[in-house]
Design an enzyme around this catalytic site. Sequence first.
Site, PDB file in Angstrom:
ATOM      1  CE  LYS A  13      31.870  75.508  -2.297  1.00 50.14           C
ATOM      2  NZ  LYS A  13      31.131  74.812  -3.377  1.00 50.14           N
ATOM      3  NE  ARG A  88      27.055  80.251  -2.828  1.00 48.56           N
ATOM      4  CZ  ARG A  88      27.378  79.204  -2.094  1.00 48.56           C
ATOM      5  NH1 ARG A  88      28.191  79.317  -1.081  1.00 48.56           N
ATOM      6  NH2 ARG A  88      26.879  78.043  -2.394  1.00 48.56           N
ATOM      7  NE  ARG A 123      25.793  67.496  -1.545  1.00 41.52           N
ATOM      8  CZ  ARG A 123      26.129  68.774  -1.707  1.00 41.52           C
ATOM      9  NH1 ARG A 123      27.351  69.174  -1.414  1.00 41.52           N
ATOM     10  NH2 ARG A 123      25.254  69.612  -2.202  1.00 41.52           N
ATOM     11  NE  ARG A 156      23.311  70.779   0.436  1.00 37.37           N
ATOM     12  CZ  ARG A 156      24.352  71.561   0.134  1.00 37.37           C
ATOM     13  NH1 ARG A 156      25.535  71.316   0.650  1.00 37.37           N
ATOM     14  NH2 ARG A 156      24.201  72.574  -0.691  1.00 37.37           N
ATOM     15  NE  ARG A 167      23.199  74.293  -4.831  1.00 41.70           N
ATOM     16  CZ  ARG A 167      23.546  73.054  -4.479  1.00 41.70           C
ATOM     17  NH1 ARG A 167      22.725  72.037  -4.731  1.00 41.70           N
ATOM     18  NH2 ARG A 167      24.678  72.824  -3.873  1.00 41.70           N
TER      19      ARG A 167
HETATM   20  P1  AP5 Z   1      31.025  68.466  -1.578  1.00 42.10           P
HETATM   21  O1  AP5 Z   1      32.367  68.396  -0.926  1.00 42.10           O
HETATM   22  O2  AP5 Z   1      29.821  68.384  -0.738  1.00 42.10           O
HETATM   23  O3  AP5 Z   1      30.949  69.746  -2.541  1.00 42.10           O
HETATM   24  P2  AP5 Z   1      30.806  71.282  -2.196  1.00 42.10           P
HETATM   25  O4  AP5 Z   1      31.750  72.009  -3.105  1.00 42.10           O
HETATM   26  O5  AP5 Z   1      30.959  71.515  -0.730  1.00 42.10           O
HETATM   27  O6  AP5 Z   1      29.330  71.519  -2.711  1.00 42.10           O
HETATM   28  P3  AP5 Z   1      28.078  72.262  -2.070  1.00 42.10           P
HETATM   29  O7  AP5 Z   1      26.887  71.810  -2.841  1.00 42.10           O
HETATM   30  O8  AP5 Z   1      28.053  72.113  -0.587  1.00 42.10           O
HETATM   31  O9  AP5 Z   1      28.398  73.719  -2.432  1.00 42.10           O
HETATM   32  P4  AP5 Z   1      27.453  74.889  -2.504  1.00 42.10           P
HETATM   33  O10 AP5 Z   1      28.456  75.964  -2.650  1.00 42.10           O
HETATM   34  O11 AP5 Z   1      26.409  74.844  -3.515  1.00 42.10           O
HETATM   35  O12 AP5 Z   1      26.603  74.782  -1.123  1.00 42.10           O
HETATM   36  P5  AP5 Z   1      26.692  75.557   0.242  1.00 42.10           P
HETATM   37  O13 AP5 Z   1      26.419  74.600   1.327  1.00 42.10           O
HETATM   38  O14 AP5 Z   1      27.882  76.425   0.313  1.00 42.10           O
HETATM   39  O15 AP5 Z   1      31.014  67.309  -2.710  1.00 42.10           O
HETATM   40  C1  AP5 Z   1      29.846  67.079  -3.513  1.00 42.10           C
HETATM   41  C2  AP5 Z   1      29.688  65.563  -3.774  1.00 42.10           C
HETATM   42  O16 AP5 Z   1      30.778  65.117  -4.595  1.00 42.10           O
HETATM   43  C3  AP5 Z   1      29.742  64.702  -2.495  1.00 42.10           C
HETATM   44  O17 AP5 Z   1      28.840  63.633  -2.627  1.00 42.10           O
HETATM   45  C4  AP5 Z   1      31.190  64.207  -2.446  1.00 42.10           C
HETATM   46  O18 AP5 Z   1      31.310  62.966  -1.758  1.00 42.10           O
HETATM   47  C5  AP5 Z   1      31.518  64.082  -3.926  1.00 42.10           C
HETATM   48  N1  AP5 Z   1      32.934  64.320  -4.219  1.00 42.10           N
HETATM   49  C6  AP5 Z   1      33.775  65.200  -3.609  1.00 42.10           C
HETATM   50  N2  AP5 Z   1      35.013  65.148  -4.170  1.00 42.10           N
HETATM   51  C7  AP5 Z   1      34.937  64.219  -5.185  1.00 42.10           C
HETATM   52  C8  AP5 Z   1      35.885  63.719  -6.146  1.00 42.10           C
HETATM   53  N3  AP5 Z   1      37.144  64.158  -6.181  1.00 42.10           N
HETATM   54  N4  AP5 Z   1      35.450  62.794  -7.040  1.00 42.10           N
HETATM   55  C9  AP5 Z   1      34.138  62.345  -7.009  1.00 42.10           C
HETATM   56  N5  AP5 Z   1      33.216  62.777  -6.107  1.00 42.10           N
HETATM   57  C10 AP5 Z   1      33.608  63.699  -5.208  1.00 42.10           C
HETATM   58  O19 AP5 Z   1      25.426  76.551   0.093  1.00 42.10           O
HETATM   59  C11 AP5 Z   1      24.099  76.078   0.110  1.00 42.10           C
HETATM   60  C12 AP5 Z   1      23.133  77.241  -0.027  1.00 42.10           C
HETATM   61  O20 AP5 Z   1      23.275  78.130   1.095  1.00 42.10           O
HETATM   62  C13 AP5 Z   1      23.340  78.144  -1.252  1.00 42.10           C
HETATM   63  O21 AP5 Z   1      22.692  77.636  -2.381  1.00 42.10           O
HETATM   64  C14 AP5 Z   1      22.728  79.464  -0.741  1.00 42.10           C
HETATM   65  O22 AP5 Z   1      21.327  79.406  -0.771  1.00 42.10           O
HETATM   66  C15 AP5 Z   1      23.166  79.497   0.702  1.00 42.10           C
HETATM   67  N6  AP5 Z   1      24.486  80.139   0.886  1.00 42.10           N
HETATM   68  C16 AP5 Z   1      25.597  79.561   1.429  1.00 42.10           C
HETATM   69  N7  AP5 Z   1      26.616  80.427   1.464  1.00 42.10           N
HETATM   70  C17 AP5 Z   1      26.152  81.579   0.923  1.00 42.10           C
HETATM   71  C18 AP5 Z   1      26.758  82.834   0.667  1.00 42.10           C
HETATM   72  N8  AP5 Z   1      28.051  83.076   0.977  1.00 42.10           N
HETATM   73  N9  AP5 Z   1      26.006  83.789   0.078  1.00 42.10           N
HETATM   74  C19 AP5 Z   1      24.700  83.582  -0.227  1.00 42.10           C
HETATM   75  N10 AP5 Z   1      24.074  82.401  -0.021  1.00 42.10           N
HETATM   76  C20 AP5 Z   1      24.793  81.409   0.560  1.00 42.10           C
HETATM   77 ZN    ZN Z   2      29.618  72.181   0.811  1.00 45.07          ZN
END
Ligand code: AP5
Ligand code: ZN
Length: 214
Positions: A13, A88, A123, A156, A167
């Site tokens: 994402k 989410r 990552r 992270r 997660r």
């Molecule tokens: P990346 O693009 O970083 O993936 P992502 O989908 O953004 O993954 P996240 O881990 O950031 O998502 P998340 O939803 O768990 O975390 P968030 O920050 O929202 O890509 C991942 C890796 O793959 C990278 O190394 C990239 O280079 C690689 N990659 C990308 N595309 C690729 C491809 N095509 N092929 C190969 N490799 C590839 O949330 C974190 C925390 O915050 C949550 O756990 C929660 O505690 C809290 N939080 C955030 N939002 C909320 C909410 N709305 N409600 C409640 N808690 C929340």
């Molecule tokens: Zn992300």
Amino acid sequence: MRVILLGAPGAGKGTQAKYIMEQFGIPQISTGDMLRAAVKAGSPLGLKVKDIMSSGGLVSDDIIIALVKERIEQPDCAKGFLFDGFPRTIPQAEAMVSANVDIDYVLEIDVADEEIVARLSGRRVHEASGRVYHTIYNPPKVEGKDDETGDALVQRPDDQEETVRKRLGLYHDQTKPLVGFYAARQASTGVKCHKIPGVGSVEEIRQRVLDVLK
Ligand code: AP5
Ligand code: ZN
């Protein structure tokens, strides 16, 4: 244009959000990035959410909804925005319906669970900008350094395998039902829902996303 990027942790994402915001001139609203900034700053919000985030749990709906409502009132959101990692849960999505925030596109980036663990273990992130790299799949130009600033990249705290599995479980239980929530609203609200296969090169996925949004 208002877009929601849905997808498991590590689905890509954040990676794709950077391209969409550049292409369409809309801000990325990543609740994860906003919360991480609060943790880094040591603000009251940051202190409240630090432990739950590093353990891979979800922050409470009340906190998240208040954060997002405040953010989308900023002037840069007037032409639209890209939600990354929000909503989410069903209550978060319902809060947007109650606030009359209509959504144009819901894109679900689809990646199998086994692939996720490999992605997250490699990552590396640039904390200040949220730019994302992978040691093998999307390496920076200079190892360990951000392409634009040269700052050191970090891992992270929630990217440990056990935390990633937690997660993923929460994603399937709490977030995946949003696909049905928005699909059921397609006819009445005009929201367009698309599933984007998320395995392939970063550029291939980018093209799939752009094809849908054009
Ligand atoms: P990346 O693009 O970083 O993936 P992502 O989908 O953004 O993954 P996240 O881990 O950031 O998502 P998340 O939803 O768990 O975390 P968030 O920050 O929202 O890509 C991942 C890796 O793959 C990278 O190394 C990239 O280079 C690689 N990659 C990308 N595309 C690729 C491809 N095509 N092929 C190969 N490799 C590839 O949330 C974190 C925390 O915050 C949550 O756990 C929660 O505690 C809290 N939080 C955030 N939002 C909320 C909410 N709305 N409600 C409640 N808690 C929340
Ligand atoms: Zn992300």
